[in-house]
Scaffold this motif. Structure first.
Motif, PDB file in Angstrom:
ATOM      1  N   ASP A 477      54.777  61.108  46.198  1.00 49.79           N
ATOM      2  CA  ASP A 477      54.012  62.283  46.614  1.00 49.79           C
ATOM      3  C   ASP A 477      52.823  62.564  45.698  1.00 49.79           C
ATOM      4  N   CYS A 478      52.859  62.046  44.475  1.00 47.68           N
ATOM      5  CA  CYS A 478      51.924  62.509  43.447  1.00 47.68           C
ATOM      6  C   CYS A 478      51.027  61.421  42.856  1.00 47.68           C
ATOM      7  N   ALA A 479      51.387  60.161  43.002  1.00 45.30           N
ATOM      8  CA  ALA A 479      50.599  59.101  42.367  1.00 45.30           C
ATOM      9  C   ALA A 479      49.216  58.985  43.006  1.00 45.30           C
ATOM     10  N   ARG A 480      48.246  58.663  42.186  1.00 42.20           N
ATOM     11  CA  ARG A 480      46.884  58.376  42.658  1.00 42.20           C
ATOM     12  C   ARG A 480      46.715  56.858  42.608  1.00 42.20           C
ATOM     13  N   VAL A 481      46.475  56.245  43.753  1.00 45.10           N
ATOM     14  CA  VAL A 481      46.415  54.792  43.854  1.00 45.10           C
ATOM     15  C   VAL A 481      44.968  54.362  44.069  1.00 45.10           C
ATOM     16  N   LEU A 482      44.471  53.496  43.177  1.00 45.70           N
ATOM     17  CA  LEU A 482      43.082  53.018  43.211  1.00 45.70           C
ATOM     18  C   LEU A 482      43.054  51.533  43.562  1.00 45.70           C
ATOM     19  N   PHE A 483      42.050  51.143  44.381  1.00 44.45           N
ATOM     20  CA  PHE A 483      41.982  49.763  44.861  1.00 44.45           C
ATOM     21  C   PHE A 483      40.549  49.443  45.279  1.00 44.45           C
ATOM     22  N   PRO A 484      40.097  48.213  44.993  1.00 48.42           N
ATOM     23  CA  PRO A 484      40.721  47.154  44.189  1.00 48.42           C
ATOM     24  C   PRO A 484      40.389  47.322  42.711  1.00 48.42           C
ATOM     25  N   VAL A 485      41.188  46.718  41.846  1.00 53.14           N
ATOM     26  CA  VAL A 485      40.985  46.821  40.405  1.00 53.14           C
ATOM     27  C   VAL A 485      40.275  45.559  39.920  1.00 53.14           C
ATOM     28  N   PRO A 486      39.096  45.672  39.312  1.00 58.13           N
ATOM     29  CA  PRO A 486      38.392  44.473  38.820  1.00 58.13           C
ATOM     30  C   PRO A 486      39.122  43.860  37.624  1.00 58.13           C
ATOM     31  N   ASP A 487      38.847  42.612  37.365  1.00 60.75           N
ATOM     32  CA  ASP A 487      39.531  41.882  36.293  1.00 60.75           C
ATOM     33  C   ASP A 487      39.277  42.492  34.919  1.00 60.75           C
ATOM     34  N   ASP A 488      38.087  43.091  34.721  1.00 60.74           N
ATOM     35  CA  ASP A 488      37.739  43.605  33.398  1.00 60.74           C
ATOM     36  C   ASP A 488      38.078  45.079  33.223  1.00 60.74           C
ATOM     37  N   CYS A 489      38.885  45.621  34.098  1.00 60.02           N
ATOM     38  CA  CYS A 489      39.224  47.042  34.010  1.00 60.02           C
ATOM     39  C   CYS A 489      40.079  47.312  32.774  1.00 60.02           C
ATOM     40  N   ASP A 490      39.759  48.375  32.039  1.00 59.04           N
ATOM     41  CA  ASP A 490      40.502  48.772  30.847  1.00 59.04           C
ATOM     42  C   ASP A 490      41.619  49.733  31.275  1.00 59.04           C
ATOM     43  N   LEU A 491      42.759  49.158  31.603  1.00 58.64           N
ATOM     44  CA  LEU A 491      43.861  49.976  32.085  1.00 58.64           C
ATOM     45  C   LEU A 491      44.468  50.832  30.970  1.00 58.64           C
ATOM     46  N   ALA A 492      44.379  50.375  29.727  1.00 55.52           N
ATOM     47  CA  ALA A 492      44.869  51.190  28.617  1.00 55.52           C
ATOM     48  C   ALA A 492      44.077  52.484  28.522  1.00 55.52           C
ATOM     49  N   VAL A 502      39.397  57.345  37.503  1.00 56.83           N
ATOM     50  CA  VAL A 502      38.558  56.574  38.413  1.00 56.83           C
ATOM     51  C   VAL A 502      38.338  55.187  37.832  1.00 56.83           C
ATOM     52  N   ILE A 503      38.034  54.232  38.699  1.00 58.78           N
ATOM     53  CA  ILE A 503      37.689  52.871  38.317  1.00 58.78           C
ATOM     54  C   ILE A 503      36.406  52.515  39.061  1.00 58.78           C
ATOM     55  N   ALA A 504      35.426  52.038  38.318  1.00 62.15           N
ATOM     56  CA  ALA A 504      34.158  51.668  38.943  1.00 62.15           C
ATOM     57  C   ALA A 504      34.392  50.621  40.031  1.00 62.15           C
ATOM     58  N   GLY A 505      33.891  50.888  41.222  1.00 63.88           N
ATOM     59  CA  GLY A 505      34.028  49.955  42.331  1.00 63.88           C
ATOM     60  C   GLY A 505      35.322  50.072  43.099  1.00 63.88           C
ATOM     61  N   ALA A 506      36.227  50.966  42.654  1.00 63.17           N
ATOM     62  CA  ALA A 506      37.511  51.132  43.341  1.00 63.17           C
ATOM     63  C   ALA A 506      37.544  52.474  44.057  1.00 63.17           C
ATOM     64  N   ASP A 507      38.272  52.520  45.146  1.00 63.24           N
ATOM     65  CA  ASP A 507      38.435  53.736  45.926  1.00 63.24           C
ATOM     66  C   ASP A 507      39.883  54.201  45.859  1.00 63.24           C
ATOM     67  N   LYS A 535      45.171  40.810  49.034  1.00 58.80           N
ATOM     68  CA  LYS A 535      46.031  40.520  47.887  1.00 58.80           C
ATOM     69  C   LYS A 535      45.298  40.713  46.563  1.00 58.80           C
ATOM     70  N   LYS A 536      44.592  41.830  46.484  1.00 58.01           N
ATOM     71  CA  LYS A 536      43.926  42.230  45.255  1.00 58.01           C
ATOM     72  C   LYS A 536      44.798  43.242  44.526  1.00 58.01           C
ATOM     73  N   PRO A 537      44.600  43.400  43.198  1.00 60.37           N
ATOM     74  CA  PRO A 537      45.437  44.354  42.473  1.00 60.37           C
ATOM     75  C   PRO A 537      45.035  45.800  42.721  1.00 60.37           C
ATOM     76  N   PHE A 538      46.028  46.671  42.631  1.00 62.10           N
ATOM     77  CA  PHE A 538      45.789  48.108  42.659  1.00 62.10           C
ATOM     78  C   PHE A 538      46.284  48.695  41.348  1.00 62.10           C
ATOM     79  N   ALA A 539      45.846  49.904  41.067  1.00 58.76           N
ATOM     80  CA  ALA A 539      46.350  50.655  39.919  1.00 58.76           C
ATOM     81  C   ALA A 539      46.844  52.004  40.415  1.00 58.76           C
ATOM     82  N   ALA A 540      48.032  52.403  39.973  1.00 61.50           N
ATOM     83  CA  ALA A 540      48.601  53.698  40.339  1.00 61.50           C
ATOM     84  C   ALA A 540      48.727  54.554  39.086  1.00 61.50           C
TER      85      ALA A 540
END
Length: 621
Positions: A477-492, A502-507, A535-540
């Protein structure tokens, strides 16, 4: 094609010599039949023993088929099977008029209809209350629409597990409650064990998969030969089923006919649907037999199970050992085998129905029924005879979701006169109040089996109770899911509380609502299926506050996890101990979209209390 001569010595002698533990693991209604077996003399009568055969007659293998979904393709498959005497089970979701018409052809050919849930969901994504509804409502609708017993099942997507083992055990309890006694699953021969099913309660079949569109004869023959050589599996479950989808091309359906022709009419094999197979195996493994001797006659009492419970009316075959019988009363003698049909006083319903919203039945206009819950741990099932004939042999069965100690409660009444009502009641001890049961509406069902005017009937009623008003928030109910995640994204950095989510280029991923979801689900049910095919990565992103200081267990099947700016290292079970900071914490997971279902369990579904409060909004926006 594997030959029966290779197959017979693998298990039949060993099985007949094995000790048999008699029980009634699903609590089905029982009744007793008595047969008198005559022998040449008193010594022979004293020495004689009687035990059920593992399959009818001297069959060494049950050969059947499994076909999934409510699809018009079943018409061709059923026609091919019928031409060669193959009897399978077609596992339905929906039951509209076209499906029902096809089901009548399927039943007329000796095949059966099975459960495949109402909506064909990934069961691992649902709360236990919803899982129960999917199977129980499926049975009610199918039985009342196709007018036949439905007691076997096939899993949607062949999925029943999540990272938490309680998921499969909940599903096991659900299937027991619903009355499932047979299943042709790819997890053969360990599906029942994985579900924590009671021993000798679930008849499994090995699914032979020659191809859903084109037939691969080589793969079919190799897998068939392999399972026949699996001695332990054949001892426990002597059954195979061709399947799984009726999607065949024109050439594929011709080849399926060839496959059936090559495997039909084997005198050592039993060609039967899964209702018949499951019912027979339940009786063969669980019937109780007692004996007394009267001169040269042995009087055997066989305690067995009512066909209404089993979902099939199949004779029980018994083998006489220790002496040669010369005659038998109340049954048919075939050399040293006895064929024992069910008593004429019991049988399957002739008609099935479910009540409307007003408690009335279209098929039984003389009968009404309502299911209520007058107290938190009490239910009432009221059945009223509004007709002019007395109802006989009333059998009421309450059916409960898996959080309740008793999965079924049975109550019987000899008769119900015109104008009278019978109020059947059921009481339960405290339910399991673990977190996973604290979500969504609870669903209950009850049925009444009865005799009227010389015919047997079955009528269902069901009940929803409101969801808890104070249910905690869920990840889905609460997670924010972003897609697609570029290879150089700083997830930390993304996992640092307060940073922009937010992630640049992701919605933000547009997803379907995750209604009635399991507590740990990350909702990636995207509206656009093409996105999954990328089959691209997402970030939640999930934010939470701990309820107490100290470490908590986090479990996830996500590929990567980050908490408050730091990467997390899971063990092989997907578990990592984390020590959240006081106040706001942010967790980020990354996984490939379309690569299975992803879970994050911050709160233990086995615990009654939440370890963290999940926030409905994400900071930094």
């Amino acid at each position: 094609m594997p030959s029966s001569s290779r197959f017979r010595p693998l298990f039949i002698g060993a099985l007949m010599g094995a000790s048999v533990v008699f029980a009634n693991p699903l609590g089905f209604r029982e009744y007793a039949q008595q047969i008198v077996v005559t022998f040449p003399d008193a010594a022979a009568a004293a020495a004689a023993q009687l035990q059920p055969r593992p399959l009818p007659r001297r069959y060494t293998l049950h050969f059947s088929a499994r076909w999934d979904d409510s699809t018009p393709g079943h018409a061709r498959t059923n026609a091919v099977q019928a031409r060669h005497g193959i009897k399978g089970t077609f596992f339905y979701n929906a039951a509209n008029d076209d499906h029902v018409k096809l089901a009548q052809d399927i039943l007329a050919a000796g095949s059966a209809i099975g459960l495949h849930t109402v909506n064909h969901p990934n069961l691992s994504t649902l709360s236990p209350n919803r899982q129960f509804y999917e199977f129980m409502r499926n049975r009610i609708v199918l039985e009342s629409r196709v007018n036949a017993s439905v007691v076997t099942q096939a899993l949607p997507f062949c999925v029943y597990t999540s990272p938490e083992s309680y998921t499969q055990h909940d599903i096991g309890r659900i299937l027991q409650a619903v009355g499932v006694i047979g299943t042709p699953e790819v997890f053969y021969p360990h599906f029942g064990r994985n579900l924590a099913y009671p021993a000798k309660a679930l008849a499994e079949s090995y699914p032979l998969r020659p191809g859903d569109r084109e037939i691969n004869f080589d793969n079919f023959n190799k897998s068939f030969a392999k399972v026949l050589q699996n001695r332990d599996a054949m001892l426990a479950h002597p059954s195979v089923a061709v399947g799984i989808h009726s999607w065949h091309t024109a050439q594929g359906i011709k080849d399926l006919e060839t496959l059936y022709r090559d495997n039909a009419h084997n005198p050592d094999w039993w060609y039967a649907n899964h209702n018949d197979y499951g019912a027979y195996r339940y009786e063969a493994l669980n019937a109780r037999i007692s004996k007394r001797v009267d001169g040269n006659r042995a009087v055997f009492t066989i305690t067995r199970f009512r066909p209404e419970e089993l979902g099939a009316n199949v004779p029980l075959w018994l083998e006489v050992t220790g002496a040669k019988p010369s005659a038998v009363d109340q049954a048919a003698l075939h050399d040293d085998l006895i064929e024992l049909p069910h008593a004429a006083s019991v049988g399957l319903p002739d008609l099935y129905d479910a009540v409307n919203a007003d408690g009335r039945s279209a098929k039984f206009p003389f009968l009404s029924a309502t299911l209520t819950q007058p107290a938190p741990q009490q239910w009432s099932f009221t059945v009223t005879n509004t007709g002019t004939e007395t109802l006989q042999d009333l059998q009421a069965t309450f059916i409960f979701p898996p959080q309740w100690p008793k999965l079924t409660i049975r109550s019987d009444k000899a008769s119900l006169a015109p104008g009278e009502s019978a109020v059947f009641t059921a009481e339960q001890a405290e339910p399991n109040r673990a977190l996973r049961f604290q979500f969504d509406r609870a669903y209950y069902a009850a049925r009444i089996d009865f005799s009227a005017n010389g015919r047997r009937g079955r009528l269902y009623a069901d009940l929803f109770t409101p969801p808890p008003a104070d249910a905690p928030a869920r990840v889905a109910d609460c997670a924010r899911v972003l897609f697609p995640v570029p290879d150089d994204c700083d997830l930390a950095a993304l996992s640092t509380p307060g940073n922009a989510p937010v992630i640049a280029g992701a919605d933000v991923l547009p997803t379907h609502p995750a209604n009635e979801a399991t507590p740990g689900l990350i909702n990636t049910a995207v509206k656009d299926r093409k996105l999954r095919e990328l089959k691209k990565p997402f970030a939640a992103i999930v934010e939470f506050t701990p309820k107490a200081a100290g470490p908590i267990r986090l479990r996830s099947n996500a590929k990567e996890l980050f908490l408050n700016g730091q990467a997390l290292i899971k063990d092989k079970h997907g578990i990592v101990a984390i020590t959240p900071r006081d106040g706001l914490n942010r967790l980020v997971c990354q996984n490939e979209l379309g690569n299975g279902t992803v879970f994050i369990y911050l709160n233990d579904g086995n615990s009654e209390q939440t370890a963290v409060t999940i926030h409905p909004t994400i900071s930094g926006q």
